[in-house]
Design an enzyme around this catalytic site. Structure first.
Site, PDB file in Angstrom:
ATOM      1  N   THR A  10       0.841  -1.190   0.000  1.00  0.00           N
ATOM      2  CA  THR A  10       0.000   0.000   0.000  1.00  0.00           C
ATOM      3  C   THR A  10       0.882   1.249   0.000  1.00  0.00           C
ATOM      4  O   THR A  10       2.106   1.160   0.119  1.00  0.00           O
ATOM      5  CB  THR A  10      -0.894   0.039   1.260  1.00  0.00           C
ATOM      6  OG1 THR A  10      -0.052   0.103   2.407  1.00  0.00           O
ATOM      7  CG2 THR A  10      -1.815  -1.157   1.325  1.00  0.00           C
ATOM      8  N   MET A  11       0.239   2.379  -0.074  1.00  0.00           N
ATOM      9  CA  MET A  11       0.954   3.629   0.131  1.00  0.00           C
ATOM     10  C   MET A  11       1.582   3.562   1.526  1.00  0.00           C
ATOM     11  O   MET A  11       1.018   2.956   2.434  1.00  0.00           O
ATOM     12  CB  MET A  11      -0.007   4.826   0.075  1.00  0.00           C
ATOM     13  CG  MET A  11      -0.688   5.031  -1.262  1.00  0.00           C
ATOM     14  SD  MET A  11       0.390   5.643  -2.554  1.00  0.00           S
ATOM     15  CE  MET A  11       0.666   7.312  -2.017  1.00  0.00           C
ATOM     16  N   SER A  13       4.113   1.917   2.594  1.00  0.00           N
ATOM     17  CA  SER A  13       4.657   0.630   3.039  1.00  0.00           C
ATOM     18  C   SER A  13       6.176   0.559   2.878  1.00  0.00           C
ATOM     19  O   SER A  13       6.799  -0.410   3.301  1.00  0.00           O
ATOM     20  CB  SER A  13       3.998  -0.532   2.286  1.00  0.00           C
ATOM     21  OG  SER A  13       4.264  -0.453   0.901  1.00  0.00           O
ATOM     22  N   GLU A  84       7.026   2.463  -8.868  1.00  0.00           N
ATOM     23  CA  GLU A  84       5.664   2.816  -9.302  1.00  0.00           C
ATOM     24  C   GLU A  84       5.230   1.987 -10.518  1.00  0.00           C
ATOM     25  O   GLU A  84       4.646   2.495 -11.477  1.00  0.00           O
ATOM     26  CB  GLU A  84       5.555   4.316  -9.594  1.00  0.00           C
ATOM     27  CG  GLU A  84       5.939   5.209  -8.435  1.00  0.00           C
ATOM     28  CD  GLU A  84       5.024   5.118  -7.222  1.00  0.00           C
ATOM     29  OE1 GLU A  84       3.939   4.508  -7.305  1.00  0.00           O
ATOM     30  OE2 GLU A  84       5.414   5.654  -6.171  1.00  0.00           O
ATOM     31  N   GLN A  86       2.862   0.038 -10.983  1.00  0.00           N
ATOM     32  CA  GLN A  86       1.424  -0.033 -11.268  1.00  0.00           C
ATOM     33  C   GLN A  86       1.043   0.831 -12.464  1.00  0.00           C
ATOM     34  O   GLN A  86       0.048   0.572 -13.125  1.00  0.00           O
ATOM     35  CB  GLN A  86       0.591   0.362 -10.042  1.00  0.00           C
ATOM     36  CG  GLN A  86       0.587   1.836  -9.693  1.00  0.00           C
ATOM     37  CD  GLN A  86       1.731   2.255  -8.780  1.00  0.00           C
ATOM     38  OE1 GLN A  86       2.625   1.462  -8.487  1.00  0.00           O
ATOM     39  NE2 GLN A  86       1.702   3.482  -8.312  1.00  0.00           N
ATOM     40  N   ILE A 166      -6.142   7.531 -11.378  1.00  0.00           N
ATOM     41  CA  ILE A 166      -4.807   8.048 -11.088  1.00  0.00           C
ATOM     42  C   ILE A 166      -4.898   9.487 -10.618  1.00  0.00           C
ATOM     43  O   ILE A 166      -5.394  10.364 -11.330  1.00  0.00           O
ATOM     44  CB  ILE A 166      -3.885   7.938 -12.322  1.00  0.00           C
ATOM     45  CG1 ILE A 166      -3.699   6.465 -12.697  1.00  0.00           C
ATOM     46  CG2 ILE A 166      -2.536   8.608 -12.046  1.00  0.00           C
ATOM     47  CD1 ILE A 166      -2.936   6.242 -13.981  1.00  0.00           C
ATOM     48  N   ILE A 168      -1.925  11.576  -8.581  1.00  0.00           N
ATOM     49  CA  ILE A 168      -0.612  11.503  -7.944  1.00  0.00           C
ATOM     50  C   ILE A 168      -0.663  12.270  -6.625  1.00  0.00           C
ATOM     51  O   ILE A 168      -1.147  13.396  -6.564  1.00  0.00           O
ATOM     52  CB  ILE A 168       0.482  12.075  -8.873  1.00  0.00           C
ATOM     53  CG1 ILE A 168       0.479  11.346 -10.225  1.00  0.00           C
ATOM     54  CG2 ILE A 168       1.843  12.010  -8.214  1.00  0.00           C
ATOM     55  CD1 ILE A 168       0.699   9.855 -10.139  1.00  0.00           C
TER      56      ILE A 168
END
Length: 192
Positions: A10-11, A13, A84, A86, A166, A168
């Site tokens: 996750t964000m 992590s 990144e 993903q 998306i 950012i």
């Protein structure tokens, strides 16, 4: 045999820290690394991999038309690292498999599993389908002590559950949460 690795979390992590640590370890041993990041991630500037704790390193920008296979064949690094991941297209993930399979260069891709609505990104979906090894990088839920498995998007510290896939952002826009807390916050938002 070289492998394609997908390390997801996750964000918050620590994925970017892991990328930078891995680059450092290779370079400290005098080995060559090619570090890539998609052009869409411009939080710290295009072409820069940066962690929230202040570490950063310049990276090769992945844009449409960039042929990572040709670049890897020319440079012959000991390892390819992607931050990144993903945000990669399925075609770009196929290039990573070619680098591992045809050139014998290990590729380690780091990225999110899913977006703030729980939907897979194209790059993540492709990596889950074809990576040789999949590893989770774990962190704790913002609201409780469970393992965070989801990314919650917030605006002015309020969870939101609509918008483009998306967007950012960092801590001002996303927090890591467990599925239970995500579901509770979503129900609360729907009741308002």
């Amino acid at each position: 045999m070289a492998k394609l690795y997908f390390r997801y979390g996750t964000m918050n992590s620590g994925k970017s820290i892991e990328v930078l640590r891995t680059v450092h370890n290779y370079e400290e041993q005098g080995k060559k690394v090619l570090l890539f990041t998609p052009s869409v991630d411009d939080r710290s500037g295009v072409g820069l991999v940066a962690s929230r704790i202040g570490m950063q390193k310049a990276a090769i920008v992945i844009e449409d038309g960039v042929n990572m296979v040709e670049l890897a064949a020319k440079e012959r690094p000991n390892c390819i690292l992607i931050d990144e991941a993903q945000f990669l297209s399925a075609e770009q993930v196929q290039q990573l498999t070619q680098i591992a399979d045809d050139l014998g260069i290990p590729v380690i891709a780091y990225g999110l599993r899913a977006d703030f609505l729980g939907n897979l990104f194209e790059g993540s979906s492709s990596l889950f389908a074809i990576a040789d090894k999949i590893e989770e990088i774990k962190t704790v839920c913002w609201f409780c002590d469970r393992k965070a498995t989801m990314n919650m998007r917030c605006k002015d510290s309020v969870p939101i559950f609509h918008g483009e896939q998306i967007q950012i952002g960092g801590n001002e826009s996303y927090i890591p949460v467990c599925r239970k807390c995500y579901t509770e916050k979503k129900r609360q938002a729907e009741q308002k």
